[in-house]
Motif scaffolding. Structure first.
Motif, PDB file in Angstrom:
ATOM      1  N   GLY A 189     -15.828  -0.635   1.989  1.00 53.88           N
ATOM      2  CA  GLY A 189     -14.957  -0.677   0.817  1.00 53.88           C
ATOM      3  C   GLY A 189     -13.691   0.122   1.079  1.00 53.88           C
ATOM      4  N   ILE A 190     -12.561  -0.431   0.710  1.00 53.29           N
ATOM      5  CA  ILE A 190     -11.273   0.248   0.889  1.00 53.29           C
ATOM      6  C   ILE A 190     -10.681   0.509  -0.482  1.00 53.29           C
ATOM      7  CG2 ILE A 190      -8.945   0.081   1.855  1.00 53.29           C
ATOM      8  CD1 ILE A 190     -10.145  -1.871   3.916  1.00 53.29           C
ATOM      9  N   CYS A 191     -10.290   1.746  -0.721  1.00 51.88           N
ATOM     10  CA  CYS A 191      -9.707   2.110  -2.007  1.00 51.88           C
ATOM     11  C   CYS A 191      -8.624   3.158  -1.765  1.00 51.88           C
ATOM     12  CB  CYS A 191     -10.768   2.624  -2.973  1.00 51.88           C
ATOM     13  SG  CYS A 191     -11.884   3.874  -2.275  1.00 51.88           S
ATOM     14  N   GLY A 192      -7.939   3.555  -2.834  1.00 51.79           N
ATOM     15  CA  GLY A 192      -6.846   4.494  -2.638  1.00 51.79           C
ATOM     16  C   GLY A 192      -6.408   5.160  -3.918  1.00 51.79           C
ATOM     17  N   ALA A 193      -5.370   5.989  -3.787  1.00 47.01           N
ATOM     18  CA  ALA A 193      -4.830   6.766  -4.894  1.00 47.01           C
ATOM     19  C   ALA A 193      -3.859   5.932  -5.716  1.00 47.01           C
ATOM     20  CB  ALA A 193      -4.122   8.005  -4.344  1.00 47.01           C
ATOM     21  N   THR A 194      -3.393   6.512  -6.812  1.00 48.70           N
ATOM     22  CA  THR A 194      -2.390   5.831  -7.638  1.00 48.70           C
ATOM     23  C   THR A 194      -1.042   5.785  -6.931  1.00 48.70           C
ATOM     24  OG1 THR A 194      -1.892   7.926  -8.762  1.00 48.70           O
ATOM     25  CG2 THR A 194      -3.482   6.463  -9.827  1.00 48.70           C
ATOM     26  N   SER A 195      -0.929   6.462  -5.806  1.00 49.58           N
ATOM     27  CA  SER A 195       0.305   6.446  -5.019  1.00 49.58           C
ATOM     28  C   SER A 195       0.152   5.631  -3.729  1.00 49.58           C
ATOM     29  CB  SER A 195       0.712   7.890  -4.669  1.00 49.58           C
ATOM     30  OG  SER A 195      -0.350   8.567  -4.019  1.00 49.58           O
ATOM     31  N   THR A 196      -0.922   4.871  -3.626  1.00 51.10           N
ATOM     32  CA  THR A 196      -1.185   4.080  -2.416  1.00 51.10           C
ATOM     33  C   THR A 196      -0.793   2.623  -2.634  1.00 51.10           C
ATOM     34  OG1 THR A 196      -3.071   5.510  -1.878  1.00 51.10           O
ATOM     35  CG2 THR A 196      -2.918   3.398  -0.729  1.00 51.10           C
ATOM     36  N   PRO A 197       0.149   2.091  -1.837  1.00 52.26           N
ATOM     37  CA  PRO A 197       0.550   0.684  -2.003  1.00 52.26           C
ATOM     38  C   PRO A 197      -0.540  -0.272  -1.530  1.00 52.26           C
ATOM     39  CG  PRO A 197       1.687   1.651  -0.132  1.00 52.26           C
ATOM     40  CD  PRO A 197       0.936   2.774  -0.790  1.00 52.26           C
ATOM     41  N   MET A 198      -0.624  -1.414  -2.181  1.00 53.93           N
ATOM     42  CA  MET A 198      -1.631  -2.403  -1.809  1.00 53.93           C
ATOM     43  C   MET A 198      -1.412  -2.929  -0.395  1.00 53.93           C
ATOM     44  SD  MET A 198      -4.419  -3.722  -2.941  1.00 53.93           S
ATOM     45  CE  MET A 198      -4.376  -3.319  -4.693  1.00 53.93           C
ATOM     46  N   TRP A 199      -0.132  -3.028   0.013  1.00 53.50           N
ATOM     47  CA  TRP A 199       0.131  -3.541   1.365  1.00 53.50           C
ATOM     48  C   TRP A 199      -0.460  -2.625   2.438  1.00 53.50           C
ATOM     49  CZ3 TRP A 199       2.736  -0.408   4.695  1.00 53.50           C
ATOM     50  CH2 TRP A 199       3.648   0.538   4.165  1.00 53.50           C
ATOM     51  N   LEU A 200      -0.493  -1.325   2.153  1.00 54.82           N
ATOM     52  CA  LEU A 200      -1.041  -0.385   3.125  1.00 54.82           C
ATOM     53  C   LEU A 200      -2.563  -0.513   3.207  1.00 54.82           C
ATOM     54  CD1 LEU A 200      -0.619   1.907   5.120  1.00 54.82           C
ATOM     55  CD2 LEU A 200      -0.563   3.509   3.194  1.00 54.82           C
ATOM     56  N   MET A 201      -3.220  -0.686   2.067  1.00 50.90           N
ATOM     57  CA  MET A 201      -4.671  -0.896   2.083  1.00 50.90           C
ATOM     58  C   MET A 201      -5.013  -2.189   2.812  1.00 50.90           C
ATOM     59  SD  MET A 201      -6.079   0.554  -1.591  1.00 50.90           S
ATOM     60  CE  MET A 201      -4.751  -0.065  -2.632  1.00 50.90           C
ATOM     61  N   GLN A 202      -4.155  -3.200   2.697  1.00 47.36           N
ATOM     62  CA  GLN A 202      -4.388  -4.468   3.405  1.00 47.36           C
ATOM     63  C   GLN A 202      -4.258  -4.273   4.915  1.00 47.36           C
ATOM     64  OE1 GLN A 202      -5.361  -7.584   1.994  1.00 47.36           O
ATOM     65  NE2 GLN A 202      -5.840  -7.774   4.172  1.00 47.36           N
ATOM     66  N   GLN A 203      -3.274  -3.452   5.330  1.00 43.76           N
ATOM     67  CA  GLN A 203      -3.132  -3.153   6.768  1.00 43.76           C
ATOM     68  C   GLN A 203      -4.384  -2.472   7.309  1.00 43.76           C
ATOM     69  OE1 GLN A 203       1.709  -2.488   7.352  1.00 43.76           O
ATOM     70  NE2 GLN A 203       0.297  -0.866   7.871  1.00 43.76           N
ATOM     71  N   VAL A 204      -4.930  -1.545   6.498  1.00 41.57           N
ATOM     72  CA  VAL A 204      -6.152  -0.849   6.905  1.00 41.57           C
ATOM     73  C   VAL A 204      -7.310  -1.846   7.003  1.00 41.57           C
ATOM     74  CG1 VAL A 204      -7.868   0.863   6.186  1.00 41.57           C
ATOM     75  CG2 VAL A 204      -5.424   1.399   5.999  1.00 41.57           C
ATOM     76  N   ALA A 205      -7.397  -2.745   6.029  1.00 39.16           N
ATOM     77  CA  ALA A 205      -8.462  -3.761   6.035  1.00 39.16           C
ATOM     78  C   ALA A 205      -8.364  -4.646   7.273  1.00 39.16           C
ATOM     79  CB  ALA A 205      -8.377  -4.609   4.768  1.00 39.16           C
ATOM     80  N   ASP A 206      -7.155  -5.060   7.617  1.00 38.91           N
ATOM     81  CA  ASP A 206      -6.967  -5.927   8.787  1.00 38.91           C
ATOM     82  C   ASP A 206      -7.401  -5.210  10.067  1.00 38.91           C
ATOM     83  OD1 ASP A 206      -5.933  -7.806   7.074  1.00 38.91           O
ATOM     84  OD2 ASP A 206      -3.823  -7.387   7.534  1.00 38.91           O
ATOM     85  N   HIS A 207      -7.115  -3.923  10.158  1.00 39.47           N
ATOM     86  CA  HIS A 207      -7.472  -3.149  11.347  1.00 39.47           C
ATOM     87  C   HIS A 207      -8.984  -2.966  11.439  1.00 39.47           C
ATOM     88  CE1 HIS A 207      -6.018  -0.707  14.720  1.00 39.47           C
ATOM     89  NE2 HIS A 207      -7.065   0.075  14.498  1.00 39.47           N
ATOM     90  N   ILE A 208      -9.624  -2.752  10.289  1.00 43.11           N
ATOM     91  CA  ILE A 208     -11.084  -2.599  10.274  1.00 43.11           C
ATOM     92  C   ILE A 208     -11.731  -3.921  10.702  1.00 43.11           C
ATOM     93  CG2 ILE A 208     -13.102  -2.239   8.782  1.00 43.11           C
ATOM     94  CD1 ILE A 208     -11.392  -0.268   7.160  1.00 43.11           C
TER      95      ILE A 208
END
Length: 293
Positions: free
Chosen positions: A267-286
């Protein structure tokens, strides 16, 4: 390996509003100054820098004249607006409406407290931009507390009015409230003179139970946030308490292959200051790691 991005993570309204205002200005301006990081996320700051956003500090603000300066979602103390008038600065005010409302509440409470020889106490991170803006409403007379030892600054024989930085932990605020009540009683003062105001943003506090539930649904949790983010630290504490296989990263370069051994669900999640595009980059790398482990 199943990889899921938490649909409830990502920017809160205030941060999204500030970034949209910056992008709108930069669509027709080569340069826009911003007082402090527009968001506590290095990757997003770098993206906006490429568009022309220039981060300045308070000392640099004093040297600027006849230009535009963005006020970020955290809000600013009154002296910032006074300086802008003196230096003919056009402020693009992206202060979060929740923060502005809280500033007004703190100013009103301070005026009343002054007449009663009371004290304004703010549960928040010293030096944080939002806290500086709130303290500014009291002429910087508010007492800032982060932990129990900070309460030694408070005179419990006098009335106390408590507020919270909007992004602090709800559990932390109510713990501090309880400790203050105990100290007032121990000082032999009337607890009825204590006014506690839960001023935590509900967009933030509502994420805590949702994130705790999300953390139980996956073998591994990757929490994406800037390390400067107060909200990020609070929310990571929630997921890490629920799922010990939780990892804090600023971006995909910090991921470690061994975290995902024998993991069926991430599961990938983040703070209220975390952009969705960055979480997607992390997901792609995982996903790439998942093909190797």
């Amino acid at each position: 390996m199943n990889i899921t991005i938490d649909k409830n993570s990502g920017y809160c309204f205030g941060v999204e509003f500030a970034i949209q205002m910056a992008e709108d200005e930069l669509a027709h301006e080569e340069t826009l100054y911003c007082l402090g990081d527009i968001v506590h996320n290095r990757m997003e700051v770098e993206r906006l820098h490429a568009l022309g956003l220039r981060i300045i500090d308070r000392e640099q603000l004093g040297t600027l004249h006849d230009c535009k300066v963005l006020i970020r979602a955290h809000g600013e103390p009154p002296e910032t607006y006074q300086l802008a008038m003196q230096n003919n600065l056009e402020l693009i005010d992206a202060s979060c409406p929740v923060v502005l409302k809280l500033q007004n509440r703190v100013k009103h409470a301070f005026d009343i407290s002054n007449r009663q020889q009371g004290q304004i106490v703010i549960y928040g991170q010293p030096g944080h931009a939002e806290v500086a803006g709130l303290a500014g409403q009291t002429g910087n007379q508010a007492i800032i507390v982060m932990n129990e030892s900070d309460l030694d600054q408070v005179d419990f024989s006098r009335p106390v009015t408590l507020f919270s930085q909007t992004t602090k932990s709800t559990a932390g605020f109510y713990h501090m409230k309880q400790v203050i009540e105990e100290r007032i009683a121990a000082a032999g003062a009337d607890v009825a003179t204590f006014d506690a105001n839960d001023s935590i943003c509900r967009q933030v506090s509502n994420r805590e139970p949702a994130l705790a539930k999300f953390a139980t649904q996956h073998d591994v949790i990757v929490f994406v946030s800037g390390r400067k983010s107060s909200n990020g630290k609070a929310l990571f504490g929630v997921v890490n308490k629920t799922n010990p296989r939780s990892y804090f990263v600023e971006n995909e370069t910090e991921l470690q292959d061994e975290w995902f051994h024998e993991a069926q669900s991430v599961g990938i999640c983040g703070a209220t200051s975390t952009p969705m595009w960055l979480m997607q980059q992390v997901a792609d790398h995982i996903a790439e790691i998942g093909e190797l482990v």
